[in-house]
Design an enzyme around this catalytic site. Structure first.
Site, short mmCIF file in Angstrom:
data_model
loop_
_atom_site.label_atom_id
_atom_site.label_comp_id
_atom_site.label_asym_id
_atom_site.label_seq_id
_atom_site.Cartn_x
_atom_site.Cartn_y
_atom_site.Cartn_z
N SER A 127 -46.90 -15.53 -26.96
CA SER A 127 -45.61 -14.95 -26.56
C SER A 127 -45.04 -14.07 -27.65
O SER A 127 -45.22 -14.33 -28.85
CB SER A 127 -44.62 -16.10 -26.28
N GLU A 129 -42.21 -14.18 -28.52
CA GLU A 129 -41.28 -15.01 -29.28
C GLU A 129 -41.84 -15.38 -30.65
O GLU A 129 -41.09 -15.83 -31.52
CB GLU A 129 -40.92 -16.27 -28.49
N TYR A 151 -39.65 -23.23 -29.43
CA TYR A 151 -40.62 -22.63 -28.50
C TYR A 151 -41.48 -21.59 -29.24
O TYR A 151 -42.72 -21.61 -29.15
CB TYR A 151 -39.89 -21.97 -27.32
P1 NAP Z 1 -43.37 -21.00 -15.88
O1 NAP Z 1 -43.07 -20.29 -14.62
O2 NAP Z 1 -42.29 -21.76 -16.58
O3 NAP Z 1 -44.60 -21.99 -15.60
C1 NAP Z 1 -44.94 -23.00 -16.52
C2 NAP Z 1 -46.05 -23.84 -15.94
O4 NAP Z 1 -46.38 -24.88 -16.89
C3 NAP Z 1 -45.68 -24.54 -14.63
O5 NAP Z 1 -46.80 -24.56 -13.79
C4 NAP Z 1 -45.35 -25.95 -15.11
O6 NAP Z 1 -45.57 -26.94 -14.13
C5 NAP Z 1 -46.38 -26.11 -16.21
N1 NAP Z 1 -46.01 -27.20 -17.12
C6 NAP Z 1 -44.91 -27.28 -17.89
N2 NAP Z 1 -44.90 -28.43 -18.58
C7 NAP Z 1 -46.03 -29.10 -18.22
C8 NAP Z 1 -46.60 -30.35 -18.58
N3 NAP Z 1 -45.99 -31.15 -19.43
N4 NAP Z 1 -47.77 -30.73 -18.00
C9 NAP Z 1 -48.40 -29.91 -17.12
N5 NAP Z 1 -47.92 -28.71 -16.74
C10 NAP Z 1 -46.74 -28.31 -17.29
O7 NAP Z 1 -43.96 -19.99 -16.98
P2 NAP Z 1 -44.59 -18.53 -16.77
O8 NAP Z 1 -43.49 -17.53 -16.85
O9 NAP Z 1 -45.50 -18.52 -15.62
O10 NAP Z 1 -45.41 -18.39 -18.12
C11 NAP Z 1 -46.76 -18.84 -18.21
C12 NAP Z 1 -47.11 -19.06 -19.67
O11 NAP Z 1 -46.92 -17.85 -20.39
C13 NAP Z 1 -46.26 -20.11 -20.39
O12 NAP Z 1 -47.08 -20.73 -21.34
C14 NAP Z 1 -45.19 -19.28 -21.09
O13 NAP Z 1 -44.71 -19.98 -22.22
C15 NAP Z 1 -45.99 -18.06 -21.45
N6 NAP Z 1 -45.25 -16.80 -21.58
C16 NAP Z 1 -44.44 -16.38 -20.55
C17 NAP Z 1 -43.81 -15.15 -20.67
C18 NAP Z 1 -42.94 -14.61 -19.57
O14 NAP Z 1 -42.18 -13.66 -19.83
N7 NAP Z 1 -43.03 -15.13 -18.35
C19 NAP Z 1 -44.00 -14.36 -21.83
C20 NAP Z 1 -44.84 -14.83 -22.82
C21 NAP Z 1 -45.47 -16.05 -22.69
P3 NAP Z 1 -44.36 -27.42 -13.16
O15 NAP Z 1 -44.33 -26.41 -12.05
O16 NAP Z 1 -44.82 -28.77 -12.73
O17 NAP Z 1 -43.11 -27.44 -13.98
O1 F7E Z 2 -33.59 -14.72 -22.18
C1 F7E Z 2 -30.19 -13.64 -23.17
C2 F7E Z 2 -30.89 -14.64 -24.07
O2 F7E Z 2 -34.25 -16.86 -21.09
C3 F7E Z 2 -33.63 -13.34 -22.45
C4 F7E Z 2 -39.70 -16.72 -21.61
O3 F7E Z 2 -40.54 -16.35 -20.54
O4 F7E Z 2 -39.77 -14.52 -22.54
C5 F7E Z 2 -38.89 -15.52 -22.06
O5 F7E Z 2 -38.01 -15.93 -23.08
C6 F7E Z 2 -32.41 -12.95 -23.27
C7 F7E Z 2 -32.13 -13.86 -24.47
O6 F7E Z 2 -36.03 -15.18 -21.79
C8 F7E Z 2 -28.27 -15.53 -20.75
O7 F7E Z 2 -30.03 -15.02 -25.15
C9 F7E Z 2 -27.92 -13.89 -22.12
O8 F7E Z 2 -31.83 -13.05 -25.60
O9 F7E Z 2 -34.64 -14.68 -19.87
P1 F7E Z 2 -34.60 -15.42 -21.14
P2 F7E Z 2 -36.56 -15.28 -23.30
O10 F7E Z 2 -35.78 -16.23 -24.10
O11 F7E Z 2 -36.71 -13.89 -23.82
C10 F7E Z 2 -40.57 -14.90 -23.66
C11 F7E Z 2 -41.46 -13.75 -24.05
C12 F7E Z 2 -41.30 -16.17 -23.43
O12 F7E Z 2 -42.39 -16.38 -23.95
C13 F7E Z 2 -40.55 -17.26 -22.76
O13 F7E Z 2 -41.44 -18.23 -22.21
O14 F7E Z 2 -31.25 -13.06 -22.42
N1 F7E Z 2 -29.22 -14.24 -22.25
N2 F7E Z 2 -27.31 -14.66 -21.22
C14 F7E Z 2 -29.47 -15.26 -21.41
N3 F7E Z 2 -30.59 -15.94 -21.16
C15 F7E Z 2 -30.54 -16.91 -20.23
N4 F7E Z 2 -31.66 -17.59 -19.93
N5 F7E Z 2 -29.37 -17.23 -19.56
C16 F7E Z 2 -28.21 -16.56 -19.79
O15 F7E Z 2 -27.18 -16.85 -19.19
#
Ligand code: NAP
Ligand code: F7E
Length: 336
Positions: A127, A129, A151
């Site tokens: 990520s 992050e 995270y």
């Molecule tokens: P998501 O929608 O939150 O999906 C997370 C998945 O992980 C779900 O299938 C969840 O299962 C499963 N999971 C969570 N805790 C678990 C546990 N203890 N045991 C087994 N399964 C578990 O995330 P996503 O957006 O698809 O992202 C996929 C991956 O990419 C994650 O690793 C995330 O951190 C990473 N990532 C996401 C982004 C983004 O912008 N979306 C960016 C960078 C990296 P349940 O449905 O049962 O909860």
């Molecule tokens: O926040 C700001 C918050 O929770 C984005 C995950 O997929 O991408 C995701 O992480 C921004 C942050 O995503 C609210 O402070 C303001 O600056 O949508 P988010 P994230 O934290 O960037 C990365 C790449 C991952 O890997 C992660 O798994 O939005 N913000 N107001 C808020 N965020 C939330 N959630 N809710 C608010 O009300």
């Protein structure tokens, strides 16, 4: 026929990736939590349409034995390890379980593959992050890591662990360092989906306000369907390498809010409440990715722009809450 296993298949990315692998003729297996099998309509809502074409196995990321047994039975060709506690905010509330699940879960999968299927190609969901407090912009594969949340720390350690398995044991193990990617399947707690849901519900007269935290945070937002294509491409290369995946454009939360509410025919200023509850103890202020390596090495580039993404999300939520979407109003809350 190639055999692939996806952890996190019920999530946003897992669902799009499963579709992509099915289209490419793979035998697709998914790891789900036991609870998902008990409540399929809510917990498997993103993969209901392909349930008859994938094989699900229940396991917990907390249990080495459960993952080991699945890998022993399957001996997959490709493993996409997407499962994680993925909500950054929550990681500040429960840092121990976030780090435990995300890091140990990754370690268990890698270790089981090393023992049972060392030829299997492994993808780790890294990520942006990991960059956190960025020293330079845009960020690429050589940018130093400075995570700002439990995270981010768990993902940084996962990237390093994956690299170590590659270097020490010669495994084809890679990390995608993916910047934020969204879609109508995004979980409701992430800011983009929170905004698209609010825009839809307010425009339909179901709600009046949206409460948000830091509106000045800036992110590089792409579409999840584009990003899972990059995951697949990474495992088709001759050499294992880590890749940054991003659009190279950054926008603020306010920009997203403005675009989404405008799409719904609203002025966000009339509905916004800034609520400090949603501020984070340590914020990542701005991220912007440089995906040149992916462009040159994988032939990857994003196909969906910012406005198209926002419109797709808002339109989808308007359909959902008008009763024209796949889920009945109310069901979106369950498990999001
Ligand atoms: P998501 O929608 O939150 O999906 C997370 C998945 O992980 C779900 O299938 C969840 O299962 C499963 N999971 C969570 N805790 C678990 C546990 N203890 N045991 C087994 N399964 C578990 O995330 P996503 O957006 O698809 O992202 C996929 C991956 O990419 C994650 O690793 C995330 O951190 C990473 N990532 C996401 C982004 C983004 O912008 N979306 C960016 C960078 C990296 P349940 O449905 O049962 O909860
Ligand atoms: O926040 C700001 C918050 O929770 C984005 C995950 O997929 O991408 C995701 O992480 C921004 C942050 O995503 C609210 O402070 C303001 O600056 O949508 P988010 P994230 O934290 O960037 C990365 C790449 C991952 O890997 C992660 O798994 O939005 N913000 N107001 C808020 N965020 C939330 N959630 N809710 C608010 O009300």
């Amino acid at each position: 026929m190639k055999k692939a296993i996806i952890t996190g298949i019920t999530g946003q990315d897992g669902s799009y990736l499963a579709e992509l692998l099915l289209e490419r003729g793979y035998e697709v297996h998914g790891v789900v939590r036991r609870v998902a099998l008990e409540y399929p309509r809510s917990r498997m809502r993103r993969i209901l349409h392909i349930l008859d074409r994938v094989t699900l196995h229940s396991a917990s990321l907390e249990s080495y034995a459960s993952l080991f047994n699945i890998i022993a039975d399957l001996r997959p060709d490709e493993c996409y390890h997407l499962a994680a506690q993925s909500f950054v905010s929550y990681s500040f509330e429960d840092e121990f379980s976030t780090i435990q699940t995300n890091l140990n879960g990754t370690h268990y999968v890698l270790s089981a593959l090393k023992r049972l299927a060392p030829q299997c190609r492994f993808y780790f969901a890294g990520s942006s992050e990991v960059f956190g407090n960025v020293p330079v912009s845009p960020q690429n594969e050589d940018t130093p890591f400075h995570p700002r949340s439990p995270y981010g720390i768990s993902k940084m350690a996962g990237v390093e662990l994956t690299r170590n398995y590659r270097e020490a044991y010669g495994m084809f193990a890679v990390s995608g360092i993916l910047f934020n990617h969204e879609s109508p399947r995004r979980g409701a707690e992430f800011v983009t989906r929170k905004i698209s849901i609010a825009a839809a519900r307010i425009s339909l007269g179901l709600e009046r306000e949206i409460r948000l935290g830091n509106l000045d945070a800036r992110r590089d937002w792409g579409h999840a369907r584009d990003y899972v294509r990059a995951m697949w491409l990474m495992l088709q290369q001759d050499e294992p390498r880590d890749y940054v995946i991003a659009t190279g454009r950054t926008r603020s939360v306010r920009d997203f809010l403005d675009a989404a509410f405008t799409r719904a025919g609203l002025d966000y200023r009339e509905h916004l409440v800034v609520d400090e509850t949603f501020y984070r103890p340590a914020e990542v202020h701005e991220l912007c990715g440089d995906a040149a390596r992916a462009r040159d090495g994988l032939g990857w580039s994003p196909t969906v722009g910012f406005r198209e993404l926002v419109h797709e999300m808002v339109d989808s939520d308007i359909a959902l809450f008008s009763g024209r979407g796949g889920l009945a109003p109310g069901e979106w809350e369950v498990g999001s």
